[in-house]
Scaffold this motif. Structure first.
Motif, PDB file in Angstrom:
ATOM      1  N   GLY A  46      34.963  35.592  50.641  1.00  0.00           N
ATOM      2  CA  GLY A  46      34.422  35.831  49.318  1.00  0.00           C
ATOM      3  C   GLY A  46      32.956  36.226  49.325  1.00  0.00           C
ATOM      4  N   ARG A  47      32.182  35.701  50.244  1.00  0.00           N
ATOM      5  CA  ARG A  47      30.741  36.004  50.283  1.00  0.00           C
ATOM      6  C   ARG A  47      30.457  37.467  50.587  1.00  0.00           C
ATOM      7  N   ASP A  48      31.448  38.174  51.098  1.00  0.00           N
ATOM      8  CA  ASP A  48      31.249  39.577  51.461  1.00  0.00           C
ATOM      9  C   ASP A  48      31.519  40.524  50.311  1.00  0.00           C
ATOM     10  N   HIS A  49      31.917  39.974  49.151  1.00  0.00           N
ATOM     11  CA  HIS A  49      32.319  40.845  48.046  1.00  0.00           C
ATOM     12  C   HIS A  49      31.773  40.332  46.727  1.00  0.00           C
ATOM     13  N   LEU A  50      32.161  40.986  45.648  1.00  0.00           N
ATOM     14  CA  LEU A  50      31.587  40.736  44.333  1.00  0.00           C
ATOM     15  C   LEU A  50      31.888  39.339  43.827  1.00  0.00           C
ATOM     16  N   GLY A  51      31.006  38.860  42.963  1.00  0.00           N
ATOM     17  CA  GLY A  51      31.263  37.624  42.243  1.00  0.00           C
ATOM     18  C   GLY A  51      30.890  36.357  42.996  1.00  0.00           C
ATOM     19  N   ASP A  52      31.401  35.244  42.488  1.00  0.00           N
ATOM     20  CA  ASP A  52      31.117  33.908  43.008  1.00  0.00           C
ATOM     21  C   ASP A  52      31.896  33.696  44.303  1.00  0.00           C
ATOM     22  N   PRO A  53      31.229  33.498  45.440  1.00  0.00           N
ATOM     23  CA  PRO A  53      31.958  33.353  46.705  1.00  0.00           C
ATOM     24  C   PRO A  53      32.835  32.116  46.787  1.00  0.00           C
ATOM     25  N   SER A  54      32.625  31.161  45.867  1.00  0.00           N
ATOM     26  CA  SER A  54      33.451  29.954  45.880  1.00  0.00           C
ATOM     27  C   SER A  54      34.774  30.142  45.143  1.00  0.00           C
ATOM     28  N   LEU A  55      34.917  31.266  44.430  1.00  0.00           N
ATOM     29  CA  LEU A  55      36.130  31.533  43.663  1.00  0.00           C
ATOM     30  C   LEU A  55      37.032  32.508  44.400  1.00  0.00           C
ATOM     31  N   PRO A  56      38.333  32.496  44.082  1.00  0.00           N
ATOM     32  CA  PRO A  56      39.226  33.500  44.666  1.00  0.00           C
ATOM     33  C   PRO A  56      38.769  34.908  44.298  1.00  0.00           C
ATOM     34  N   ARG A  58      40.421  37.448  43.475  1.00  0.00           N
ATOM     35  CA  ARG A  58      41.103  37.961  42.281  1.00  0.00           C
ATOM     36  C   ARG A  58      40.372  37.534  41.011  1.00  0.00           C
ATOM     37  N   ASP A  59      39.899  36.285  40.967  1.00  0.00           N
ATOM     38  CA  ASP A  59      39.172  35.802  39.792  1.00  0.00           C
ATOM     39  C   ASP A  59      37.882  36.601  39.587  1.00  0.00           C
ATOM     40  N   ASN A  60      37.207  36.929  40.673  1.00  0.00           N
ATOM     41  CA  ASN A  60      35.960  37.682  40.564  1.00  0.00           C
ATOM     42  C   ASN A  60      36.201  39.117  40.113  1.00  0.00           C
ATOM     43  N   VAL A  61      37.260  39.736  40.617  1.00  0.00           N
ATOM     44  CA  VAL A  61      37.610  41.075  40.158  1.00  0.00           C
ATOM     45  C   VAL A  61      37.963  41.042  38.672  1.00  0.00           C
ATOM     46  N   ALA A  62      38.750  40.049  38.272  1.00  0.00           N
ATOM     47  CA  ALA A  62      39.154  39.930  36.869  1.00  0.00           C
ATOM     48  C   ALA A  62      37.942  39.743  35.962  1.00  0.00           C
ATOM     49  N   ALA A  63      36.961  38.949  36.400  1.00  0.00           N
ATOM     50  CA  ALA A  63      35.767  38.715  35.586  1.00  0.00           C
ATOM     51  C   ALA A  63      34.953  39.998  35.438  1.00  0.00           C
ATOM     52  N   PHE A  64      34.844  40.768  36.514  1.00  0.00           N
ATOM     53  CA  PHE A  64      34.068  42.002  36.427  1.00  0.00           C
ATOM     54  C   PHE A  64      34.724  42.999  35.476  1.00  0.00           C
ATOM     55  N   VAL A  65      36.029  43.222  35.612  1.00  0.00           N
ATOM     56  CA  VAL A  65      36.663  44.232  34.761  1.00  0.00           C
ATOM     57  C   VAL A  65      36.728  43.766  33.312  1.00  0.00           C
ATOM     58  N   ARG A  66      36.817  42.455  33.104  1.00  0.00           N
ATOM     59  CA  ARG A  66      36.800  41.943  31.721  1.00  0.00           C
ATOM     60  C   ARG A  66      35.458  42.245  31.068  1.00  0.00           C
ATOM     61  N   ALA A  67      34.359  42.080  31.809  1.00  0.00           N
ATOM     62  CA  ALA A  67      33.037  42.401  31.273  1.00  0.00           C
ATOM     63  C   ALA A  67      32.890  43.892  31.006  1.00  0.00           C
ATOM     64  N   ALA A  68      33.686  44.705  31.704  1.00  0.00           N
ATOM     65  CA  ALA A  68      33.643  46.159  31.515  1.00  0.00           C
ATOM     66  C   ALA A  68      34.663  46.642  30.496  1.00  0.00           C
ATOM     67  N   GLY A  69      35.359  45.710  29.835  1.00  0.00           N
ATOM     68  CA  GLY A  69      36.285  46.081  28.777  1.00  0.00           C
ATOM     69  C   GLY A  69      37.713  46.318  29.220  1.00  0.00           C
ATOM     70  N   GLU A  70      38.062  45.905  30.435  1.00  0.00           N
ATOM     71  CA  GLU A  70      39.428  46.058  30.931  1.00  0.00           C
ATOM     72  C   GLU A  70      40.035  44.687  31.209  1.00  0.00           C
ATOM     73  N   ARG A  71      41.310  44.685  31.575  1.00  0.00           N
ATOM     74  CA  ARG A  71      41.998  43.426  31.872  1.00  0.00           C
ATOM     75  C   ARG A  71      42.757  43.551  33.187  1.00  0.00           C
ATOM     76  N   LEU A  72      42.817  42.435  33.886  1.00  0.00           N
ATOM     77  CA  LEU A  72      43.702  42.304  35.036  1.00  0.00           C
ATOM     78  C   LEU A  72      44.869  41.443  34.598  1.00  0.00           C
ATOM     79  N   GLU A  73      46.038  42.061  34.433  1.00  0.00           N
ATOM     80  CA  GLU A  73      47.204  41.335  33.953  1.00  0.00           C
ATOM     81  C   GLU A  73      47.779  40.459  35.065  1.00  0.00           C
ATOM     82  N   PRO A  74      48.420  39.337  34.703  1.00  0.00           N
ATOM     83  CA  PRO A  74      48.944  38.419  35.728  1.00  0.00           C
ATOM     84  C   PRO A  74      49.900  39.089  36.710  1.00  0.00           C
ATOM     85  N   GLN A  75      50.663  40.076  36.238  1.00  0.00           N
ATOM     86  CA  GLN A  75      51.638  40.713  37.115  1.00  0.00           C
ATOM     87  C   GLN A  75      51.062  41.880  37.910  1.00  0.00           C
ATOM     88  N   ASP A  76      49.807  42.247  37.655  1.00  0.00           N
ATOM     89  CA  ASP A  76      49.194  43.353  38.376  1.00  0.00           C
ATOM     90  C   ASP A  76      48.938  42.973  39.831  1.00  0.00           C
TER      91      ASP A  76
END
Length: 223
Positions: A46-56, A58-76
Motif C-alpha cells: 500500500g505504501r507504494d501507491h495512492l491513499g492511506d497505506p494502512s487501508l486496502p 481498493r478502498d484507496n482507489v474508491a476514495a479517490f474516484v469518489r472525490a472525482a465524482g465517480e463510483r467503484l461499484e462492489p461488483q467492479d
C-alpha cells in the motif's frame, strides 16, 4: 491474473531539442483484490501507491474516484498495471488502475504518476481518449502546464497506454507503452524484477544527456 506484460516503452521529446528512445520492458497486471506475493522478487504494498497505506488498495482507489465524482461499484473489478517491489525497491513512473464492469467494459481508469523527487499525483481518465490538465512536475525540462491527451486500451491480448503532452497547442512530448499479457513464469518474473532499477537508471541517464545538450532546467516544481 496475475500476468506479466512484456512490451515496449517509447518516449519522444519534440521541442526544444528532439530526443527519442524505445526499450523493452516488463510490467505486472494484477487484480487489486488478490495481489500476488512472490517474496523478495515481487510484492505489492500500500505504501507504494495512492491513499492511506494502512487501508486496502481498493478502498484507496474508491476514495479517490469518489472525490472525482465517480463510483467503484462492489461488483467492479480493478486491475493494476505496475512494477512490483523487487529486492526492497520499486519505482513506477506510471501506474494504471483499470475499473472493469461485470461485463468487462472499462468504466474509468486511474493514472498514478510518480516523479524521481518522491512526489506523486493521480488523475482520473475516461474510456477511450481523455484530455487531462497537467498538474504535476514530472520532467525537469517541462513546466507544470498544458494538457495530456490519454488513450487507453485493455484487451485479452493487448494493453496500450499512450500519452501526449500539449503546451500552447503544440504536441511537445509523447510516451507510450504497448504489451501483451502472458502467464507468470520464472524467466519473465526475473526479468520484471529488474525493471524498477532499469527505469530509474534510464531516467537519470537520459536526463543527464539532455542537460549536457544544454536543455534548460525548469525548477518551478521543486519550490
Amino acid at each position: 491474473m496475475p500476468a506479466i506484460v512484456p512490451g515496449h516503452v517509447s518516449h519522444t521529446r519534440r521541442v526544444p531539442k528532439r530526443h527519442r528512445f524505445r526499450y523493452r520492458t516488463y510490467q505486472w497486471l494484477v487484480d487489486i483484490d488478490a495481489l500476488p506475493d512472490r517474496g523478495a522478487l515481487a510484492s505489492f504494498q500500500g505504501r507504494d501507491h495512492l491513499g492511506d497505506p494502512s487501508l486496502p488498495l481498493r478502498d484507496n482507489v474508491a476514495a479517490f474516484v469518489r472525490a472525482a465524482g465517480e463510483r467503484l461499484e462492489p461488483q467492479d473489478r480493478v486491475l493494476m498495471l505496475a512494477n512490483a517491489r523487487s529486492l526492497g525497491y520499486v519505482f513506477n513512473p506510471l501506474t494504471v488502475f483499470w475499473c472493469l464492469t461485470p461485463a468487462a467494459e472499462l468504466r474509468w481508469a486511474v493514472l498514478e504518476v510518480h516523479n524521481t523527487y518522491g512526489g506523486r499525483h493521480t488523475y482520473l481518465a475516461r474510456p477511450g481518449r481523455s484530455s487531462l490538465r497537467k498538474e504535476f512536475y514530472v520532467s525537469p525540462f517541462f513546466t507544470v502546464h498544458g494538457e495530456y491527451d490519454v488513450t487507453l486500451s485493455l484487451d485479452h491480448d493487448r494493453i496500450s497506454v499512450a500519452i501526449d503532452l500539449r503546451q500552447h497547442q503544440t504536441r511537445v512530448f509523447s510516451a507510450a507503452f504497448t504489451g501483451r499479457p502472458t502467464p507468470v513464469r520464472r524467466t519473465t518474473m526475473l526479468a520484471a524484477a529488474l525493471v524498477p532499477y532499469q527505469v530509474a537508471t534510464l531516467i537519470r541517464l537520459h536526463g543527464i544527456w539532455l542537460w549536457l545538450r544544454r536543455l534548460p532546467v525548469v525548477r518551478e516544481g521543486l519550490r
